[in-house]
Design a protein around this motif. Structure first.
Motif, PDB file in Angstrom:
ATOM      1  N   ARG A  94       0.839  -1.205   0.000  1.00  0.00           N
ATOM      2  CA  ARG A  94       0.000   0.000   0.000  1.00  0.00           C
ATOM      3  C   ARG A  94       0.872   1.253   0.000  1.00  0.00           C
ATOM      4  O   ARG A  94       0.626   2.199  -0.750  1.00  0.00           O
ATOM      5  N   ILE A  98       1.205   4.221  -2.950  1.00  0.00           N
ATOM      6  CA  ILE A  98       1.044   5.650  -2.660  1.00  0.00           C
ATOM      7  C   ILE A  98       2.271   6.410  -3.155  1.00  0.00           C
ATOM      8  O   ILE A  98       2.155   7.466  -3.787  1.00  0.00           O
ATOM      9  N   TRP A  99       3.455   5.861  -2.879  1.00  0.00           N
ATOM     10  CA  TRP A  99       4.692   6.500  -3.318  1.00  0.00           C
ATOM     11  C   TRP A  99       4.714   6.652  -4.841  1.00  0.00           C
ATOM     12  O   TRP A  99       5.041   7.720  -5.358  1.00  0.00           O
ATOM     13  N   ARG A 101       2.272   6.727  -6.937  1.00  0.00           N
ATOM     14  CA  ARG A 101       1.209   7.579  -7.479  1.00  0.00           C
ATOM     15  C   ARG A 101       1.343   9.044  -7.060  1.00  0.00           C
ATOM     16  O   ARG A 101       1.116   9.947  -7.863  1.00  0.00           O
ATOM     17  N   TYR A 102       1.688   9.283  -5.788  1.00  0.00           N
ATOM     18  CA  TYR A 102       1.654  10.647  -5.259  1.00  0.00           C
ATOM     19  C   TYR A 102       3.001  11.176  -4.781  1.00  0.00           C
ATOM     20  O   TYR A 102       3.094  12.325  -4.355  1.00  0.00           O
ATOM     21  N   GLY A 106       2.423  12.799  -0.921  1.00  0.00           N
ATOM     22  CA  GLY A 106       1.274  11.917  -0.719  1.00  0.00           C
ATOM     23  C   GLY A 106       1.553  10.854   0.318  1.00  0.00           C
ATOM     24  O   GLY A 106       0.704  10.548   1.163  1.00  0.00           O
ATOM     25  N   LEU A 107       2.757  10.297   0.278  1.00  0.00           N
ATOM     26  CA  LEU A 107       3.137   9.282   1.261  1.00  0.00           C
ATOM     27  C   LEU A 107       3.178   9.868   2.668  1.00  0.00           C
ATOM     28  O   LEU A 107       2.756   9.226   3.627  1.00  0.00           O
ATOM     29  N   ALA A 110      -0.715  10.180   3.587  1.00  0.00           N
ATOM     30  CA  ALA A 110      -1.528   8.958   3.575  1.00  0.00           C
ATOM     31  C   ALA A 110      -0.812   7.770   4.209  1.00  0.00           C
ATOM     32  O   ALA A 110      -1.455   6.891   4.783  1.00  0.00           O
ATOM     33  N   THR A 120       6.347   3.807   6.423  1.00  0.00           N
ATOM     34  CA  THR A 120       6.323   5.010   5.603  1.00  0.00           C
ATOM     35  C   THR A 120       7.701   5.672   5.590  1.00  0.00           C
ATOM     36  O   THR A 120       8.207   6.050   4.534  1.00  0.00           O
TER      37      THR A 120
END
Length: 163
Positions: A94, A98-99, A101-102, A106-107, A110, A120
């Motif tokens: 997950r 996130i990494w 995509r954003y 973003g990481l 989220a 994270t």
């Protein structure tokens, strides 16, 4: 395995005064407990919300900084203990999505709720972000989550009539 929420609750109830806040600081650094459990439990037990938030934030930023600064050693230790393809929890996957995509921003926002602050932090720095940038953005993200958790905990305590 016991419930982290129950463990945090019993530990905090068993102490008083400054020791409760020291436990908040320490418990926010523990994987699976983290601020998402500690803050609501501490506020539900009657600890001052502002002090709880500040202490929990300090504990979170401390562990993130340690992880980022010691990342190479932690990754070597982790790879010896686990099979790189084995991630039964899916938390790493997950965080990785996130990494991809954003990015780091973003990481930072989220990742803590979806993968935990520990994973994270490790992913952000191992994916190529500089240590200073990683610590900076994760601090901003943890600050936002801390404020949200304190506000939600206060609302919950009020709705439940625990004040």
């Amino acid at each position: 395995m016991s419930d982290p929420d129950t463990e945090a609750d019993s530990l905090l109830e068993g102490t008083s005064g400054i020791w409760q806040y020291l436990l908040v600081f320490i418990l926010t650094m523990v994987p699976t407990i983290e601020p998402f459990i500690v803050i609501p439990v501490a506020i539900g037990l009657g600890l001052d919300p502002v002090i709880t938030g500040l202490v929990a934030f300090a504990g979170s930023v401390t562990i993130v900084s340690v992880i980022v600064l010691a990342q190479h050693r932690l990754l070597a230790w982790w790879s010896q203990r686990t099979d790189d393809d084995d991630d039964s929890s899916g938390r790493y996957a997950r965080a990785r999505r996130i990494w991809e995509r954003y990015g780091l921003v973003g990481l930072a926002f989220a990742g803590p709720i979806l993968a935990g602050i520990h994973l994270t932090a490790m992913l952000a720095v191992s994916a190529g972000s500089s240590r200073q940038t990683t610590i900076g953005w994760l601090t901003v993200g943890l600050g936002a989550w801390t404020v949200a958790l304190v506000a939600a905990s206060l609302a919950g305590v009020s709705v439940l009539g625990l004040t």
